[in-house]
Structures are given as structure tokens and as C-alpha cells.
Design an enzyme around this catalytic site. Structure first.
Site, PDB file in Angstrom:
ATOM      1  N   GLY A 284      23.059  16.838  83.079  1.00  0.00           N
ATOM      2  CA  GLY A 284      23.233  15.542  83.741  1.00  0.00           C
ATOM      3  C   GLY A 284      22.118  14.572  83.405  1.00  0.00           C
ATOM      4  O   GLY A 284      21.632  14.534  82.269  1.00  0.00           O
TER       5      GLY A 284
ATOM      6  N   LYS B 257      11.589  12.542 101.731  1.00  0.00           N
ATOM      7  CA  LYS B 257      12.882  12.618 101.051  1.00  0.00           C
ATOM      8  C   LYS B 257      13.968  12.226 102.037  1.00  0.00           C
ATOM      9  O   LYS B 257      13.844  12.485 103.229  1.00  0.00           O
ATOM     10  CB  LYS B 257      13.142  14.050 100.576  1.00  0.00           C
ATOM     11  CG  LYS B 257      14.201  14.151  99.511  1.00  0.00           C
ATOM     12  CD  LYS B 257      13.563  14.279  98.145  1.00  0.00           C
ATOM     13  CE  LYS B 257      14.570  14.447  97.046  1.00  0.00           C
ATOM     14  NZ  LYS B 257      13.919  14.803  95.784  1.00  0.00           N
TER      15      LYS B 257
HETATM   16  N1  PHE Z   1      14.354  12.177  92.457  1.00  0.00           N
HETATM   17  C1  PHE Z   1      12.953  11.959  92.287  1.00  0.00           C
HETATM   18  C2  PHE Z   1      12.214  13.274  92.480  1.00  0.00           C
HETATM   19  O1  PHE Z   1      12.748  14.235  93.039  1.00  0.00           O
HETATM   20  C3  PHE Z   1      12.478  10.957  93.282  1.00  0.00           C
HETATM   21  C4  PHE Z   1      12.027   9.586  92.823  1.00  0.00           C
HETATM   22  C5  PHE Z   1      12.600   8.911  91.755  1.00  0.00           C
HETATM   23  C6  PHE Z   1      11.003   8.997  93.504  1.00  0.00           C
HETATM   24  C7  PHE Z   1      12.119   7.683  91.385  1.00  0.00           C
HETATM   25  C8  PHE Z   1      10.512   7.747  93.125  1.00  0.00           C
HETATM   26  C9  PHE Z   1      11.083   7.100  92.067  1.00  0.00           C
HETATM   27  O2  PHE Z   1      11.084  13.423  92.095  1.00  0.00           O
END
Ligand code: PHE
Length: 351
Positions: free
Chosen positions: A184, A79
Site C-alpha cells: 500500500g 493517536k
Molecule cells: N501515520 C503516521 C505514523 O504512524 C502519523 C503521522 C503522519 C504523523 C504524518 C504526522 C504526520 O507515524
């Protein structure tokens, strides 16, 4: 301080950059590449301190590892957090994102990213200008699969069907009182799906546009943010920020189950135990919020059709039912059951 935070973390490593031109800190946390290439969203917001931002990145990256493992999906956990300075000048956003994309490109596939809190598909288009081919969820105009929000919402909806089956004897949500916190990107779509299925939906949000849309235009009941934990409902669905299930809030809850998309909802593992003691069924967030990451990654990296992606995301229902049963038969929390399942998959991959 940073040393202590990192010592306690069990991930593979962190890339840290201070972006001098904007004053933003960038933390890319790589938690695990055991199951596949580390992949996770980019969260962009202002934090109280760089340490708080790092801590968030570390916890969220670990969450991604568990998400993919629980879903048996071949990606690893990672992340990124872009911690904006309090006085960030929004006209610098594009340049900052381009520099961030170049950093991802330099990592050469050690980290793939997509949108998260504070970033959109449009932002992925910009990041992709310098960061391709490691950027997911760009807009369809730029060759991407678009926003991950609707697929995440579908996963949470499928999880609610599982809870309906287990708690109320039917997977139809018709007539169920469901309170959604955060209308959201994910919560908004979830609300629409629930209304469609005949649920009695109420919601809470801080954003005036969301309030206008769901209260004034759709006619849904609006719950004041400070009353969210005291409102009676069948299912409470946290789709905003993490850490909201804690010592102070859990005792106030008047719901039968918690099924939401927000990452890291439990402040501590002890809170899972508290929920169990109060008889509130908790659907572990990392199990049910996989939809967006899985659907987008599946379509863009594995060539899935949108139908295939939808069918895969709906599997959240079966996975959650399995975890609820495991928790019941072992008399452990649902959080512990989900971790066991994910850890077993990670251990098998480590051999
Ligand atoms: N925000 C997403 C999550 O927390 C992360 C993500 C989105 C990863 C799209 C890959 C593609 O799971």
C-alpha cells in the site's frame, strides 16, 4: 471494560466522542506531551467493538511516544481512531471529517494529526478545513507536504541497509530476497526502492489493484497471504497490520531478519524473546517507522527542506545500528534495547 483498559494505560488522557449523525466513535488518545506536542495519525476503519477501537488508539498513541523518543525528535505521542459503524454510508465521509476537524480545533494544540491507515492527504485537506492549523500532511495544492508514505518507506529502507550491514556484511540490498507484506502507501514505495537497489522482491496483498500492479505489471513474485509466514527469505517486511508476530506465526518464519513499517507488530513482548531465540534479527517497528511523521512534521512545522527531511529520515540507519549493538552487548532483545533508549530520553525530559 473501558475502565479496566484505561487503568492499565500509562498515558495522559483520552478524548471520547460519539458522533450521533454517523454512528462513529472517535477516540483521541494523548499519551505523552513530555517531549513536545502530542502528534499522531488518524486511523479510520471499522472495529469489532468500541473497546477494540479504544484499545488500538491507546496502544498506537504509546507507540508514537516511543517513536519520537527513539528518534530524539521533539514531539509527543498521540493517536486518533475513528471507528466507523459497519453500515457506514460513505457519502457521509466528508461531513464526519469536518466535524472531526472541529473537535481537533477545539483541542487547541493539545493534539496534532496526520494520515494513517484508512486516511489520506486528501482527507487531511478536508479535516484541515475545520481543524487547521493542527493538521499535517495535506496535499501540496492545499499547502501541505503531501503523503507521509514515501518518507516512511525511506526510513524502513534505511533500516534494511543497517540490517544488511549487520547480518550480511554489506548495506547493499542487491540480490537479497525480501518479502513485503502489504503493498500500500508505504509497502508500495518500499518495493520500488528495493527493486531499484537490485533486491529480489516478493510481496503479498489482499487488494486486487496492488496485485495487478506489482505482479502483473512489474512481474514480481506474489505470495499467497496464507503462505506469508512459511516463505523463505532474507528479510521479511511487515507493512500491513499489527499483531502479526505472535506465538503461532513466529515459529513458522523462515527469514533472517524482520524490518517493516507496520505499527505494533509484536503481539506481546514475549514474541521479541521468541524471535531472539530463533536467531531472527528484529528491527523494532517504532524505531524504523518514524520516517513519515518526522519528515512531514519537520517540513511543515520546522521549515525543513525536502533534502533536509530526507537526510534526517536516513538517520534511522544509525539509530537502528546503535540499538542492534546495545541489544548484542547486553544480551537483551532489540525491542528491549530500543525501549531502554526511548525511556532514557523520556526520563531525561521529565527532570
Ligand atoms: N501515520 C503516521 C505514523 O504512524 C502519523 C503521522 C503522519 C504523523 C504524518 C504526522 C504526520 O507515524
Amino acid at each position: 471494560m473501558i475502565e479496566a483498559v484505561l487503568k492499565e494505560w500509562d498515558g495522559e488522557g483520552v478524548i471520547i466522542r460519539y458522533d450521533h449523525l454517523s454512528g462513529a466513535w472517535i477516540f483521541i488518545a494523548i499519551h505523552s506531551s513530555l517531549l513536545g506536542p502530542p502528534t499522531g495519525g488518524t486511523r479510520m476503519k471499522t472495529y469489532s467493538s468500541p473497546e477494540a477501537a479504544l484499545q488500538d488508539a491507546l496502544k498506537l498513541a504509546a507507540g508514537m511516544t516511543y517513536k519520537y523518543a527513539a528518534a530524539n525528535f521533539a514531539r509527543g505521542g498521540g493517536k486518533a481512531v475513528i471507528a466507523l459503524p459497519a453500515n457506514f454510508d460513505p457519502t457521509q465521509r466528508r461531513d464526519l471529517l469536518l466535524r472531526y476537524g472541529a473537535l481537533i480545533r477545539q483541542l487547541n494544540g493539545s493534539f496534532y494529526t496526520g494520515p494513517d491507515v484508512g486516511t489520506s492527504s486528501e482527507d487531511m485537506d478536508v479535516i484541515g478545513e475545520t481543524g487547521a492549523p493542527y493538521i499535517f500532511s495535506r496535499t501540496p495544492a492545499k499547502g501541505g507536504a503531501g503523503s507521509s508514505g514515501p518518507a516512511t518507506a525511506l526510513g524502513v529502507f534505511s533500516a534494511m541497509q543497517a540490517v544488511g550491514e549487520k547480518c550480511f556484511g554489506s548495506d547493499s540490498l542487491s540480490g537479497r530476497k525480501i518479502l513485503v507484506q502489504g503493498a500500500g502507501g508505504v509497502g508500495g514505495t518500499l518495493i520500488e526502492m528495493l527493486v531499484e537497489d537490485g533486491a529480489e522482491v516478493s510481496f503479498s496483498d489482499l487488494d486486487q489493484n496492488a496485485i495487478r500492479r506489482f505482479r502483473d505489471e512489474m512481474g514480481l513474485h506474489f505470495v499467497e497471504p496464507d503462505q506469508i509466514f512459511d516463505t523463505e527469505c532474507d528479510i521479511f517486511s511487515p507493512c500491513a497490520m499489527g499483531g502479526i508476530l505472535n506465538e503461532q506465526t513466529v515459529k513458522r518464519l523462515k527469514c533472517k531478519a524482520i524490518v517493516g513499517a507496520a505499527n505494533n507488530q509484536l503481539a506481546t513482548e514475549r514474541d521479541a524473546q521468541r524471535l531472539k531465540e530463533y536467531g531472527i534479527m528484529y528491527a523494532p517497528d517504532f524505531v524504523i517507522s518514524i520516517g513519515g511523521a518526522m519528515a512531514i512534521t519537520g517540513m511543515e512545522a520546522l521549515g525543513w527542506s525536502s533534502e533536509q527531511a530526507e537526510a534526517e529520515v536516513r538517520r534511522v540507519k544509525t539509530t537502528l545500528l546503535k540499538i542492534l549493538e546495545l541489544a548484542e552487548s547486553r544480551d537483551i532483545t532489540t525491542e528491549a534495547a530500543a525501549r531502554r533508549l526511548a525511556q532514557a530520553r523520556l526520563a531525561a525530559a521529565a527532570i
